[in-house]
Scaffold this motif. Sequence first.
Motif, PDB file in Angstrom:
ATOM      1  N   GLN A 159     -40.774 -22.786  75.833  1.00  0.00           N
ATOM      2  CA  GLN A 159     -39.831 -23.274  76.852  1.00  0.00           C
ATOM      3  C   GLN A 159     -40.117 -22.627  78.192  1.00  0.00           C
ATOM      4  O   GLN A 159     -40.008 -23.269  79.240  1.00  0.00           O
ATOM      5  CB  GLN A 159     -38.388 -23.001  76.417  1.00  0.00           C
ATOM      6  CG  GLN A 159     -37.357 -23.513  77.413  1.00  0.00           C
ATOM      7  CD  GLN A 159     -35.928 -23.352  76.922  1.00  0.00           C
ATOM      8  OE1 GLN A 159     -35.686 -23.187  75.735  1.00  0.00           O
ATOM      9  NE2 GLN A 159     -34.978 -23.375  77.842  1.00  0.00           N
TER      10      GLN A 159
ATOM     11  N   THR B 179     -36.434 -25.976  81.533  1.00  0.00           N
ATOM     12  CA  THR B 179     -35.239 -26.307  80.774  1.00  0.00           C
ATOM     13  C   THR B 179     -35.622 -26.713  79.358  1.00  0.00           C
ATOM     14  O   THR B 179     -36.768 -27.083  79.075  1.00  0.00           O
ATOM     15  CB  THR B 179     -34.477 -27.470  81.440  1.00  0.00           C
ATOM     16  OG1 THR B 179     -35.312 -28.645  81.403  1.00  0.00           O
ATOM     17  CG2 THR B 179     -34.139 -27.129  82.880  1.00  0.00           C
ATOM     18  N   LEU B 180     -34.652 -26.662  78.465  1.00  0.00           N
ATOM     19  CA  LEU B 180     -34.888 -27.123  77.101  1.00  0.00           C
ATOM     20  C   LEU B 180     -35.221 -28.611  77.107  1.00  0.00           C
ATOM     21  O   LEU B 180     -36.038 -29.075  76.298  1.00  0.00           O
ATOM     22  CB  LEU B 180     -33.661 -26.846  76.228  1.00  0.00           C
ATOM     23  CG  LEU B 180     -33.758 -27.246  74.756  1.00  0.00           C
ATOM     24  CD1 LEU B 180     -34.923 -26.561  74.070  1.00  0.00           C
ATOM     25  CD2 LEU B 180     -32.456 -26.946  74.031  1.00  0.00           C
TER      26      LEU B 180
ATOM     27  N   ASP C 197     -27.206 -24.487  65.796  1.00  0.00           N
ATOM     28  CA  ASP C 197     -27.103 -24.072  67.187  1.00  0.00           C
ATOM     29  C   ASP C 197     -27.659 -25.126  68.137  1.00  0.00           C
ATOM     30  O   ASP C 197     -27.346 -25.136  69.334  1.00  0.00           O
ATOM     31  CB  ASP C 197     -27.832 -22.742  67.399  1.00  0.00           C
ATOM     32  CG  ASP C 197     -29.319 -22.842  67.074  1.00  0.00           C
ATOM     33  OD1 ASP C 197     -29.635 -23.328  65.971  1.00  0.00           O
ATOM     34  OD2 ASP C 197     -30.139 -22.429  67.912  1.00  0.00           O
ATOM     35  N   VAL C 198     -28.469 -26.053  67.604  1.00  0.00           N
ATOM     36  CA  VAL C 198     -29.028 -27.114  68.439  1.00  0.00           C
ATOM     37  C   VAL C 198     -27.919 -28.031  68.963  1.00  0.00           C
ATOM     38  O   VAL C 198     -28.018 -28.592  70.059  1.00  0.00           O
ATOM     39  CB  VAL C 198     -30.078 -27.920  67.642  1.00  0.00           C
ATOM     40  CG1 VAL C 198     -30.531 -29.152  68.413  1.00  0.00           C
ATOM     41  CG2 VAL C 198     -31.279 -27.035  67.326  1.00  0.00           C
TER      42      VAL C 198
ATOM     43  N   LYS D  28     -26.756 -26.683  72.163  1.00  0.00           N
ATOM     44  CA  LYS D  28     -27.757 -26.822  73.207  1.00  0.00           C
ATOM     45  C   LYS D  28     -27.771 -28.232  73.781  1.00  0.00           C
ATOM     46  O   LYS D  28     -27.952 -28.421  74.986  1.00  0.00           O
ATOM     47  CB  LYS D  28     -29.125 -26.438  72.639  1.00  0.00           C
ATOM     48  CG  LYS D  28     -29.245 -24.958  72.297  1.00  0.00           C
ATOM     49  CD  LYS D  28     -30.581 -24.621  71.663  1.00  0.00           C
ATOM     50  CE  LYS D  28     -30.673 -23.136  71.344  1.00  0.00           C
ATOM     51  NZ  LYS D  28     -31.936 -22.758  70.690  1.00  0.00           N
TER      52      LYS D  28
ATOM     53  N   MET E  79     -26.835 -29.720  77.836  1.00  0.00           N
ATOM     54  CA  MET E  79     -27.889 -30.304  78.657  1.00  0.00           C
ATOM     55  C   MET E  79     -27.270 -31.105  79.794  1.00  0.00           C
ATOM     56  O   MET E  79     -26.512 -32.049  79.554  1.00  0.00           O
ATOM     57  CB  MET E  79     -28.793 -31.209  77.812  1.00  0.00           C
ATOM     58  CG  MET E  79     -29.771 -30.460  76.938  1.00  0.00           C
ATOM     59  SD  MET E  79     -30.930 -31.584  76.119  1.00  0.00           S
ATOM     60  CE  MET E  79     -31.857 -30.407  75.148  1.00  0.00           C
TER      61      MET E  79
ATOM     62  N   LYS F  35     -33.795 -19.713  63.041  1.00  0.00           N
ATOM     63  CA  LYS F  35     -33.930 -19.969  64.480  1.00  0.00           C
ATOM     64  C   LYS F  35     -34.822 -18.955  65.173  1.00  0.00           C
ATOM     65  O   LYS F  35     -35.151 -19.146  66.347  1.00  0.00           O
ATOM     66  CB  LYS F  35     -32.559 -20.009  65.137  1.00  0.00           C
ATOM     67  CG  LYS F  35     -31.779 -18.707  65.095  1.00  0.00           C
ATOM     68  CD  LYS F  35     -30.410 -18.881  65.748  1.00  0.00           C
ATOM     69  CE  LYS F  35     -29.603 -17.596  65.736  1.00  0.00           C
ATOM     70  NZ  LYS F  35     -28.270 -17.776  66.361  1.00  0.00           N
TER      71      LYS F  35
ATOM     72  N   GLN G 253     -37.020 -23.216  67.801  1.00  0.00           N
ATOM     73  CA  GLN G 253     -35.730 -23.784  68.201  1.00  0.00           C
ATOM     74  C   GLN G 253     -35.474 -25.110  67.496  1.00  0.00           C
ATOM     75  O   GLN G 253     -34.385 -25.354  66.989  1.00  0.00           O
ATOM     76  CB  GLN G 253     -35.679 -23.995  69.714  1.00  0.00           C
ATOM     77  CG  GLN G 253     -35.708 -22.703  70.517  1.00  0.00           C
ATOM     78  CD  GLN G 253     -35.399 -22.960  71.982  1.00  0.00           C
ATOM     79  OE1 GLN G 253     -34.329 -23.454  72.337  1.00  0.00           O
ATOM     80  NE2 GLN G 253     -36.335 -22.617  72.866  1.00  0.00           N
TER      81      GLN G 253
END
Length: 382
Positions: free
Chosen positions: A149, A153-154, A180-181, A184, A188, A216, A220
Motif C-alpha cells: 500500500q 490509499t487502500l 477488519d476489511v 476499511k 473509503m 491479517k 490485508q
Amino acid sequence: MITKQNAEALFSEDLVAEIIQGVTKQSAALRMFRRLPNMSSNIMRMRVLDALPMAYWVNDSTDNGRKQVTNAAWANKYIVPAEIAVIVPIKEDVLDDASIDIWGEIRPRIEEAFGKKIDQAIFVGVDKPSAWRADLLSSIAQAGAYVPQGSGTLYSAINDAMVKVEESGYNPTGIVGGVDVKGKFRMMLDTSGQPIKGTEIDELPKAYIDNGAWDKTKAQMIVGDFTQAVYSIRQDITYKVLDQAIIQNPSDGEIMYNLAQEDMVALRVVMRLGWEIPNPINALAPDEAVRFPFAAIQAASALTTNTTTFTVTDDGATSYVEGARVSFGGMVGKTNASGVAAFKAQNGVYQYKITANGYQPCTGSVTVDGAESVAVTLSAKS
C-alpha cells in the motif's frame, strides 16, 4: 471430552430446548471457489490448455494460398484429496439426561471447525496438507503479485492488485479478507470526503473470513478471479457414532478413552476434499511462471517466505538442464542456464515434479523450514 460435570448446564428444568450459541461460520473458500463434480477416485485430473494455437495470413505468392497448420497443447493438473476429521467423546449419562439433541447442537460447531481448517490451509498456509498445492498467499508471492500500500490509499492499492490480475489475463471477480476489511471499506472516501459508491471496486463481491482463519499480519486482502480456483469433494461430511472403540492419542499412541469400559460414545466426523488453480494459458500472459489469477495487498510487514532452490543436472553429461519445467506445490517455473529454479513459500511440506524434453520425470517432496536447496539429476529417456 463432554462429561456430566462440564455439561451440567444442559440439565436445568427451565432450560429452553436449544443451546444458545453464536452463529456458525462456514468456509469462505468453499463459498467463493468453483465446485467441480465430486471425485470418484482418490485423484482428479484436469486437462488445462498449455499452448495457444496460432493464426497466419494466407499468402498466395509464397505458399500458393495454402493454409498453415497449428497446434494446441494441454497439460494435466491434479486435485488430490486430503482428509479432515475429529472424534468427539461424550459420557452416555450426559446423552441420557439431556433434554435436547446434543449431537444436533455439536454438529454445526464441528462444521465450523472444519471450515476454519480448510480456509487456514488454502488462504494462509496454516497446517496445509502435504498433498495439497501451495496456499494462495505463497502462490501470490511467487508470482510477484503482492502489492504494497505504501503511502497511497487502500483504494489505489486495490486497483494495483486488480491490475496485476488483469495483466495475467483474468478479470477480478471478488475480494477476500478478514472482518477488519469491512471497516476499511466503510472508511473509503472520495476526494470530497464522501463514501465511495458505485465504482467497480465498490461493486466487487466481498467475502469476510469470520471463522478465525484469516491472519491479517500476512495480508490485508486477496483480490482475484475466483472462478479460477476450483475444489472437489471426495467424501462429504459423514458422521458415525462409536460405542466400542478405543481412542488413542495420535502423537504417542497412548490410550485416552476405552468407550465400552467407560460408558461412553463418540461421534466421528470425516471429510475429504482437494483444490487447485488450473491457471490455463491465455493470450495476454503465456508464461505460467508469472501468470496468476490472484493478487494480495501487503500487510504492515511483508509476508515471510523461504526460498527453495532447485538445481537440475543431466545424469549422462553431468551438465545443467536448462528449460526444465519445475512444479513446486503447484507453482511453476523453468530452470535457467545454470539449471536453477527458485520458489518462495511459507513453511510446510510441498510436492514437486520436474519434467524436461528427453528426460524421465522426477518427483519428490520438500519440507520447507528455512532456505532449502534441492539437487535433482534427470535420467535420459531410453
